[in-house]
Write a protein that holds these residues in place. Structure first.
Motif, PDB file in Angstrom:
ATOM      1  N   PRO A  29      29.417  25.199  67.834  1.00 15.59           N
ATOM      2  CA  PRO A  29      29.293  24.865  66.407  1.00 15.59           C
ATOM      3  C   PRO A  29      30.300  23.791  66.007  1.00 15.59           C
ATOM      4  CG  PRO A  29      29.308  27.248  66.725  1.00 15.59           C
ATOM      5  CD  PRO A  29      29.645  26.635  68.053  1.00 15.59           C
ATOM      6  N   ALA A  30      29.965  23.012  65.012  1.00 15.69           N
ATOM      7  CA  ALA A  30      30.788  21.862  64.610  1.00 15.69           C
ATOM      8  C   ALA A  30      32.237  22.246  64.321  1.00 15.69           C
ATOM      9  CB  ALA A  30      30.174  21.175  63.397  1.00 15.69           C
ATOM     10  N   GLN A  31      32.441  23.346  63.599  1.00 13.89           N
ATOM     11  CA  GLN A  31      33.807  23.753  63.253  1.00 13.89           C
ATOM     12  C   GLN A  31      34.597  24.149  64.505  1.00 13.89           C
ATOM     13  OE1 GLN A  31      35.381  23.216  60.642  1.00 13.89           O
ATOM     14  NE2 GLN A  31      36.498  24.939  59.756  1.00 13.89           N
ATOM     15  N   THR A  32      33.933  24.806  65.441  1.00 18.90           N
ATOM     16  CA  THR A  32      34.591  25.203  66.688  1.00 18.90           C
ATOM     17  C   THR A  32      34.967  23.966  67.496  1.00 18.90           C
ATOM     18  OG1 THR A  32      33.304  27.250  66.725  1.00 18.90           O
ATOM     19  CG2 THR A  32      34.381  26.613  68.776  1.00 18.90           C
ATOM     20  N   GLN A  33      34.087  22.962  67.491  1.00 22.41           N
ATOM     21  CA  GLN A  33      34.395  21.712  68.179  1.00 22.41           C
ATOM     22  C   GLN A  33      35.638  21.059  67.581  1.00 22.41           C
ATOM     23  OE1 GLN A  33      31.259  18.864  69.100  1.00 22.41           O
ATOM     24  NE2 GLN A  33      29.718  20.454  68.735  1.00 22.41           N
ATOM     25  N   LYS A  34      35.725  21.063  66.246  1.00 22.15           N
ATOM     26  CA  LYS A  34      36.887  20.465  65.571  1.00 22.15           C
ATOM     27  C   LYS A  34      38.168  21.181  65.980  1.00 22.15           C
ATOM     28  CE  LYS A  34      34.791  18.844  61.259  1.00 22.15           C
ATOM     29  NZ  LYS A  34      34.713  19.098  59.807  1.00 22.15           N
ATOM     30  N   VAL A  35      38.114  22.509  65.950  1.00 24.05           N
ATOM     31  CA  VAL A  35      39.293  23.306  66.303  1.00 24.05           C
ATOM     32  C   VAL A  35      39.702  23.031  67.746  1.00 24.05           C
ATOM     33  CG1 VAL A  35      40.148  25.649  66.677  1.00 24.05           C
ATOM     34  CG2 VAL A  35      38.836  25.121  64.614  1.00 24.05           C
ATOM     35  N   PHE A  36      38.717  23.027  68.647  1.00 27.33           N
ATOM     36  CA  PHE A  36      39.001  22.785  70.067  1.00 27.33           C
ATOM     37  C   PHE A  36      39.635  21.410  70.263  1.00 27.33           C
ATOM     38  CE2 PHE A  36      37.940  21.284  74.314  1.00 27.33           C
ATOM     39  CZ  PHE A  36      38.345  22.351  75.090  1.00 27.33           C
ATOM     40  N   SER A  37      39.060  20.406  69.614  1.00 33.71           N
ATOM     41  CA  SER A  37      39.565  19.038  69.744  1.00 33.71           C
ATOM     42  C   SER A  37      41.012  18.933  69.257  1.00 33.71           C
ATOM     43  CB  SER A  37      38.668  18.085  68.959  1.00 33.71           C
ATOM     44  OG  SER A  37      39.192  16.776  69.007  1.00 33.71           O
ATOM     45  N   LEU A  38      41.282  19.541  68.107  1.00 32.51           N
ATOM     46  CA  LEU A  38      42.631  19.465  67.544  1.00 32.51           C
ATOM     47  C   LEU A  38      43.645  20.222  68.416  1.00 32.51           C
ATOM     48  CD1 LEU A  38      41.771  19.944  63.760  1.00 32.51           C
ATOM     49  CD2 LEU A  38      42.739  17.886  64.804  1.00 32.51           C
ATOM     50  N   ARG A  62      43.329  21.190  71.742  1.00 27.08           N
ATOM     51  CA  ARG A  62      43.452  20.785  73.139  1.00 27.08           C
ATOM     52  C   ARG A  62      43.638  19.293  73.326  1.00 27.08           C
ATOM     53  NH1 ARG A  62      45.762  24.854  74.629  1.00 27.08           N
ATOM     54  NH2 ARG A  62      44.546  26.735  74.860  1.00 27.08           N
ATOM     55  N   GLU A  63      42.892  18.500  72.600  1.00 28.47           N
ATOM     56  CA  GLU A  63      42.998  17.051  72.791  1.00 28.47           C
ATOM     57  C   GLU A  63      44.173  16.462  72.038  1.00 28.47           C
ATOM     58  OE1 GLU A  63      39.196  15.351  71.896  1.00 28.47           O
ATOM     59  OE2 GLU A  63      38.147  16.718  73.258  1.00 28.47           O
ATOM     60  N   GLU A  64      44.427  16.980  70.831  1.00 27.99           N
ATOM     61  CA  GLU A  64      45.538  16.456  70.037  1.00 27.99           C
ATOM     62  C   GLU A  64      46.777  17.341  70.128  1.00 27.99           C
ATOM     63  OE1 GLU A  64      44.505  15.134  66.103  1.00 27.99           O
ATOM     64  OE2 GLU A  64      42.421  14.718  66.699  1.00 27.99           O
ATOM     65  N   LEU A 122      42.181  23.124  84.735  1.00 29.08           N
ATOM     66  CA  LEU A 122      43.461  22.410  84.709  1.00 29.08           C
ATOM     67  C   LEU A 122      43.306  21.059  84.024  1.00 29.08           C
ATOM     68  CD1 LEU A 122      46.338  21.787  85.674  1.00 29.08           C
ATOM     69  CD2 LEU A 122      45.342  21.001  87.818  1.00 29.08           C
ATOM     70  N   ALA A 123      42.237  20.343  84.319  1.00 26.11           N
ATOM     71  CA  ALA A 123      42.067  18.987  83.804  1.00 26.11           C
ATOM     72  C   ALA A 123      42.007  18.947  82.284  1.00 26.11           C
ATOM     73  CB  ALA A 123      40.796  18.367  84.384  1.00 26.11           C
ATOM     74  N   ILE A 124      41.413  19.980  81.675  1.00 24.68           N
ATOM     75  CA  ILE A 124      41.300  19.952  80.213  1.00 24.68           C
ATOM     76  C   ILE A 124      42.429  20.730  79.538  1.00 24.68           C
ATOM     77  CG2 ILE A 124      38.819  19.606  80.198  1.00 24.68           C
ATOM     78  CD1 ILE A 124      38.479  22.563  79.636  1.00 24.68           C
ATOM     79  N   GLY A 125      43.320  21.263  80.358  1.00 22.95           N
ATOM     80  CA  GLY A 125      44.537  21.860  79.789  1.00 22.95           C
ATOM     81  C   GLY A 125      44.357  23.201  79.139  1.00 22.95           C
ATOM     82  N   LEU A 126      43.473  24.046  79.663  1.00 20.11           N
ATOM     83  CA  LEU A 126      43.281  25.363  79.035  1.00 20.11           C
ATOM     84  C   LEU A 126      44.465  26.290  79.289  1.00 20.11           C
ATOM     85  CD1 LEU A 126      39.522  26.167  79.683  1.00 20.11           C
ATOM     86  CD2 LEU A 126      40.594  25.253  77.646  1.00 20.11           C
ATOM     87  N   TYR A 127      45.277  25.982  80.303  1.00 15.93           N
ATOM     88  CA  TYR A 127      46.404  26.839  80.623  1.00 15.93           C
ATOM     89  C   TYR A 127      47.708  26.103  80.356  1.00 15.93           C
ATOM     90  CZ  TYR A 127      43.315  30.239  82.697  1.00 15.93           C
ATOM     91  OH  TYR A 127      42.341  31.190  82.905  1.00 15.93           O
ATOM     92  N   LYS A 128      47.934  25.765  79.116  1.00 15.22           N
ATOM     93  CA  LYS A 128      49.185  25.078  78.763  1.00 15.22           C
ATOM     94  C   LYS A 128      50.222  26.094  78.355  1.00 15.22           C
ATOM     95  CE  LYS A 128      47.371  20.599  77.546  1.00 15.22           C
ATOM     96  NZ  LYS A 128      47.327  19.529  76.578  1.00 15.22           N
TER      97      LYS A 128
END
Length: 197
Positions: free
Chosen positions: A131-140, A142-144, A191-197
């Motif tokens: 869902p769009a909101q979940t994508q936003k949360v994930f992006s913020l 993990r990516e940011e 590891l590549a997407i950083g799920l275990y930081k």
């Protein structure tokens, strides 16, 4: 001590010659250890797996098949042992975490980066099904690399809601990876997407 060929060395080991086994161990331990570590990443775990390979070899010497190349035989045994550890890691969170954290610490090769890039597209497609909101949360998160508190304030939702979105996204990613890819690749992708930081 020196043996002309693997057949002679193997024969002596089958007969219980501890000196022959010691020579075999000294000649092959380091290379098998390096091979195992490529898969399981963790130094301590690699030590244990490698040691277990040689212990089992010695204890099962009476039942060893005819082997034309001891080194080739050992590589097959080592590969199977490493894969068994990775299979266990797929269902044992503490073992998975140990391997992934070790991989984080050692991840600096071109091969790792190429492998990561090859599968990041797959992961991106999986994330896009959320869902769009979940994508936003994930992006913020993990990516940011924003904290749950920061994301909560930015999106005007509770910290618990942020956590629920992340749990949902990570669950989907784990299931997708486990279903689509070999366990070893799954660990590297996580590891590549950083799920275990």
């Amino acid at each position: 001590m020196h043996f002309q060929d693997d057949h002679t060395l193997l024969s002596r080991i089958r007969e219980g010659d501890e000196n022959a086994f010691s020579l075999f161990y000294e000649q092959h331990w380091a290379i098998i250890h390096r091979f195992v570590k490529k898969y399981v990443k963790c130094q301590d775990l690699s030590n244990d797996v490698t040691q277990d390979i040689f212990v089992r070899f010695w204890e099962g010497r009476d039942d060893l098949p005819e082997i034309s190349s001891l080194k080739s035989y050992l590589f097959v045994v080592a590969r199977n042992a490493a894969f068994n550890v990775l299979k266990k890691a797929s269902v044992q969170e503490n073992l998975k975490e140990k391997i992934v954290l070790a991989a984080v610490a050692s991840r600096n090769t071109i091969e790792d980066d190429m492998l990561s890039l090859e599968y990041l597209d797959h992961l991106k497609k999986v994330v896009e099904t959320l869902p769009a909101q979940t994508q936003k949360v994930f992006s913020l998160c993990r990516e940011e690399e924003k904290s749950y508190q920061e994301v909560s304030q930015m999106l005007g939702i509770s910290k618990d809601a942020v956590k629920k979105h992340m749990v949902r996204s990570m669950k989907l990613l784990r299931v997708s990876i486990q279903n689509a890819l070999h366990v070893l690749l799954a660990l590297i992708i996580v590891l590549a997407i950083g799920l275990y930081k």
